[in-house]
Design a protein around this motif. Structure first.
Motif, PDB file in Angstrom:
ATOM      1  N   UNK A 102      40.575  54.424  72.608  1.00 25.19           N
ATOM      2  CA  UNK A 102      40.191  54.047  73.967  1.00 25.19           C
ATOM      3  C   UNK A 102      38.758  53.555  73.982  1.00 25.19           C
ATOM      4  N   UNK A 103      37.903  54.272  73.269  1.00 24.35           N
ATOM      5  CA  UNK A 103      36.494  53.889  73.226  1.00 24.35           C
ATOM      6  C   UNK A 103      36.326  52.504  72.609  1.00 24.35           C
ATOM      7  N   UNK A 104      37.018  52.256  71.519  1.00 27.07           N
ATOM      8  CA  UNK A 104      36.895  50.960  70.856  1.00 27.07           C
ATOM      9  C   UNK A 104      37.432  49.846  71.735  1.00 27.07           C
ATOM     10  N   UNK A 105      38.600  50.094  72.288  1.00 23.30           N
ATOM     11  CA  UNK A 105      39.213  49.065  73.125  1.00 23.30           C
ATOM     12  C   UNK A 105      38.302  48.764  74.312  1.00 23.30           C
ATOM     13  N   UNK A 106      37.815  49.816  74.911  1.00 24.06           N
ATOM     14  CA  UNK A 106      36.931  49.643  76.066  1.00 24.06           C
ATOM     15  C   UNK A 106      35.735  48.790  75.668  1.00 24.06           C
ATOM     16  N   UNK A 107      35.179  49.090  74.522  1.00 17.28           N
ATOM     17  CA  UNK A 107      34.007  48.352  74.076  1.00 17.28           C
ATOM     18  C   UNK A 107      34.322  46.869  73.890  1.00 17.28           C
ATOM     19  N   UNK A 108      35.417  46.611  73.196  1.00 17.16           N
ATOM     20  CA  UNK A 108      35.779  45.216  72.947  1.00 17.16           C
ATOM     21  C   UNK A 108      36.081  44.502  74.257  1.00 17.16           C
ATOM     22  N   UNK A 109      36.827  45.160  75.105  1.00 19.77           N
ATOM     23  CA  UNK A 109      37.203  44.536  76.373  1.00 19.77           C
ATOM     24  C   UNK A 109      35.964  44.267  77.224  1.00 19.77           C
ATOM     25  N   UNK A 110      35.135  45.266  77.364  1.00 17.13           N
ATOM     26  CA  UNK A 110      33.939  45.094  78.176  1.00 17.13           C
ATOM     27  C   UNK A 110      33.054  43.996  77.634  1.00 17.13           C
ATOM     28  N   UNK A 111      32.901  43.997  76.335  1.00 18.08           N
ATOM     29  CA  UNK A 111      32.063  42.981  75.694  1.00 18.08           C
ATOM     30  C   UNK A 111      32.614  41.590  75.942  1.00 18.08           C
ATOM     31  N   UNK A 112      33.916  41.478  75.794  1.00 20.87           N
ATOM     32  CA  UNK A 112      34.554  40.185  76.022  1.00 20.87           C
ATOM     33  C   UNK A 112      34.339  39.707  77.448  1.00 20.87           C
ATOM     34  N   UNK A 113      34.477  40.613  78.393  1.00 17.53           N
ATOM     35  CA  UNK A 113      34.260  40.224  79.793  1.00 17.53           C
ATOM     36  C   UNK A 113      32.825  39.748  80.003  1.00 17.53           C
ATOM     37  N   UNK A 114      31.891  40.449  79.426  1.00 17.08           N
ATOM     38  CA  UNK A 114      30.497  40.048  79.575  1.00 17.08           C
ATOM     39  C   UNK A 114      30.290  38.654  79.002  1.00 17.08           C
ATOM     40  N   UNK A 115      30.922  38.403  77.858  1.00 13.22           N
ATOM     41  CA  UNK A 115      30.795  37.086  77.244  1.00 13.22           C
ATOM     42  C   UNK A 115      31.417  36.019  78.143  1.00 13.22           C
ATOM     43  N   UNK A 116      32.619  36.282  78.619  1.00  9.39           N
ATOM     44  CA  UNK A 116      33.312  35.316  79.467  1.00  9.39           C
ATOM     45  C   UNK A 116      32.499  35.006  80.715  1.00  9.39           C
ATOM     46  N   UNK A 117      31.901  36.032  81.286  1.00  8.22           N
ATOM     47  CA  UNK A 117      31.121  35.826  82.509  1.00  8.22           C
ATOM     48  C   UNK A 117      29.769  35.193  82.238  1.00  8.22           C
ATOM     49  N   UNK A 118      29.470  34.975  80.975  1.00  8.23           N
ATOM     50  CA  UNK A 118      28.190  34.373  80.644  1.00  8.23           C
ATOM     51  C   UNK A 118      27.025  35.288  80.937  1.00  8.23           C
ATOM     52  N   UNK A 119      27.273  36.592  80.815  1.00  5.63           N
ATOM     53  CA  UNK A 119      26.221  37.558  81.128  1.00  5.63           C
ATOM     54  C   UNK A 119      25.339  37.859  79.923  1.00  5.63           C
ATOM     55  N   UNK A 120      25.759  37.376  78.766  1.00  3.56           N
ATOM     56  CA  UNK A 120      25.010  37.688  77.565  1.00  3.56           C
ATOM     57  C   UNK A 120      24.102  36.513  77.195  1.00  3.56           C
ATOM     58  N   UNK A 121      23.276  36.118  78.133  1.00  3.09           N
ATOM     59  CA  UNK A 121      22.357  35.008  77.899  1.00  3.09           C
ATOM     60  C   UNK A 121      21.388  35.385  76.792  1.00  3.09           C
ATOM     61  N   UNK A 122      21.272  34.523  75.787  1.00  4.71           N
ATOM     62  CA  UNK A 122      20.395  34.833  74.652  1.00  4.71           C
ATOM     63  C   UNK A 122      18.979  35.195  75.085  1.00  4.71           C
ATOM     64  N   UNK A 123      18.468  34.521  76.112  1.00  5.83           N
ATOM     65  CA  UNK A 123      17.082  34.793  76.484  1.00  5.83           C
ATOM     66  C   UNK A 123      16.939  36.135  77.198  1.00  5.83           C
ATOM     67  N   UNK A 124      18.030  36.695  77.620  1.00  2.87           N
ATOM     68  CA  UNK A 124      17.949  37.976  78.332  1.00  2.87           C
ATOM     69  C   UNK A 124      18.333  39.137  77.435  1.00  2.87           C
ATOM     70  N   UNK A 125      19.190  38.841  76.486  1.00  4.03           N
ATOM     71  CA  UNK A 125      19.865  39.935  75.818  1.00  4.03           C
ATOM     72  C   UNK A 125      19.801  39.816  74.295  1.00  4.03           C
ATOM     73  N   UNK A 126      18.974  38.879  73.857  1.00  2.90           N
ATOM     74  CA  UNK A 126      18.807  38.742  72.421  1.00  2.90           C
ATOM     75  C   UNK A 126      19.728  37.713  71.824  1.00  2.90           C
ATOM     76  N   UNK A 127      19.422  37.350  70.597  1.00  2.00           N
ATOM     77  CA  UNK A 127      20.108  36.254  69.947  1.00  2.00           C
ATOM     78  C   UNK A 127      21.598  36.486  69.763  1.00  2.00           C
ATOM     79  N   UNK A 128      21.928  37.602  69.224  1.00  2.00           N
ATOM     80  CA  UNK A 128      23.341  37.857  68.954  1.00  2.00           C
ATOM     81  C   UNK A 128      23.718  39.214  69.531  1.00  2.00           C
ATOM     82  N   UNK A 129      23.853  39.227  70.841  1.00  2.00           N
ATOM     83  CA  UNK A 129      24.140  40.479  71.528  1.00  2.00           C
ATOM     84  C   UNK A 129      25.497  41.034  71.126  1.00  2.00           C
ATOM     85  N   UNK A 130      26.412  40.140  70.823  1.00  2.00           N
ATOM     86  CA  UNK A 130      27.740  40.606  70.449  1.00  2.00           C
ATOM     87  C   UNK A 130      27.655  41.449  69.184  1.00  2.00           C
TER      88      UNK A 130
END
Lengths: 200, 200
Positions: free
Chosen positions: B159-187
């Motif tokens: 559950x923890x892993x799935x949650x992490x992957x899912x949440x991360x994917x959503x953040x990526x899709x929403x464009x919330x992981x802007x390099x200038x805000x969250x670092x070069x390779x936030x993923x």
DNA sequence: TGGCGTAAGTTGTCACTGTCTACATAGGAG
DNA sequence: CTCCTATGTAGACAGTGACAACTTACGCCA
């Protein structure tokens, strides 16, 4: 019978009324299939009146989403212990509050991260959403300073935490964490896994 | 001009055609606002024809979501290294493939976890979705046996892993992981945090 | 105080949607 | 060869989001 004469021509606070009605319907119907006309009906105004306050349905939904972020922010701040206890004692209540918020407001939570409330990126990059995200970032930064949290670039670590909380919340909302499949308290288990990844 | 005589009265494979058209529109319009009638038009049939194959729009969307789980499953299996390398060398490619899938199919991914494709719990509890989830569970179970992964109850850890992957994917899709805000390779940063929470 | 500009509501309309019903066609089992 | 039935078509209906043209009355300024 008809109370048309009672109601003044101008509502006086329609914008708020529309928002509150929509929030109620969002909660009642567990979704945002509701119609703008129905909202108007329940607010006791004509079908076109809401358009004086929101250019279209997406704009109303976007406002609801932002209200969701406001509420989430307050929920998280309220759950944040005042005293700097151990990491576990600080983090777990906040994390639980986050998941509980989603569980208590499934439709609102979905809307907040969905694609129907205007452009997601616009909503999420708004001040009201970013200041909610900031709670987590600040928490991690302070934790690192205090030596409670493993030293890593904060933004990336924050992304990881947020992703974990968000994903977990979605799993809970979708009812995917059935106790017989995933153990008695999968939420705690998942949060513990996260904790083990960030604690010093 | 009109090619009405060319097209036979019976399409022959409408169900598939409807699905493929809908998938195309889902991708083109980055969402499922498309109308059933438009799908029918593009498929070259009358507006009511799709109803012979799907009781309503939600049913079509549900099928699209299930196809999404099929594709995700195959994507993950393809990314799974054959040889049992180190945990990092095994886990990271799969995790990256997961996130990349969401990034490449944002609308489909959203639909898979959204509330518009029938009841979410029904979709997610279907065989086709569960067998996708199972990839992760199996992976963790084998990892624990091999001593590469911290010993914890597998379902909660999954559950923890799935949650992490899912949440991360959503953040990526929403464009919330802007390099200038969250670092070069936030993923990568987020995945590393996860890894540090599960590795032995 | 009184008049008026304009924000806030109203009614009416439009193209269009999802879905239903009744009818047409044709492919395949007997 | 015939008929059953799955598949497709045409038409209708209520209801929607959105816009335009018209009304009302709040509140500002002379």
């Amino acid at each position: 019978m008809t109370e048309q004469s009672d109601r003044p021509y101008h509502h006086g606070d329609l914008r708020r009324a529309v928002i509150e009605t929509a929030l109620a319907m969002l909660h009642e119907e567990e979704g945002w299939q509701f119609t703008l006309r129905e909202v108007a009906r329940r607010a006791g105004v004509s079908h076109a009146a809401p358009y004086k306050h929101f250019p279209d349905k997406a704009a109303l939904l976007a406002e609801l989403a932002l209200i969701g972020f406001d509420r989430l922010r307050e929920t998280l701040l309220a759950a944040l212990p005042a005293s700097a206890a151990s990491l576990r004692e600080t983090f777990l209540p906040v994390a639980r509050a986050y998941v509980a918020f989603g569980e208590a407001n499934p439709a609102l939570y979905r809307l907040m991260f969905g694609a129907d409330a205007g452009k997601p990126s616009e909503v999420h990059l708004s001040e009201r959403a970013l200041s909610t995200f900031a709670i987590l970032t600040d928490f991690l930064a302070r934790g690192q300073e205090a030596g409670l949290i493993r030293e890593r670039p904060v933004p990336g670590q924050a992304a990881a935490c947020w992703a974990q909380l968000h994903g977990l919340t979605m799993l809970v909302i979708d009812g995917l964490l059935l106790p017989e499949k995933v153990g008695d308290d999968a939420v705690t288990a998942a949060l513990t896994t996260l904790l083990e990844g960030i604690e010093a």
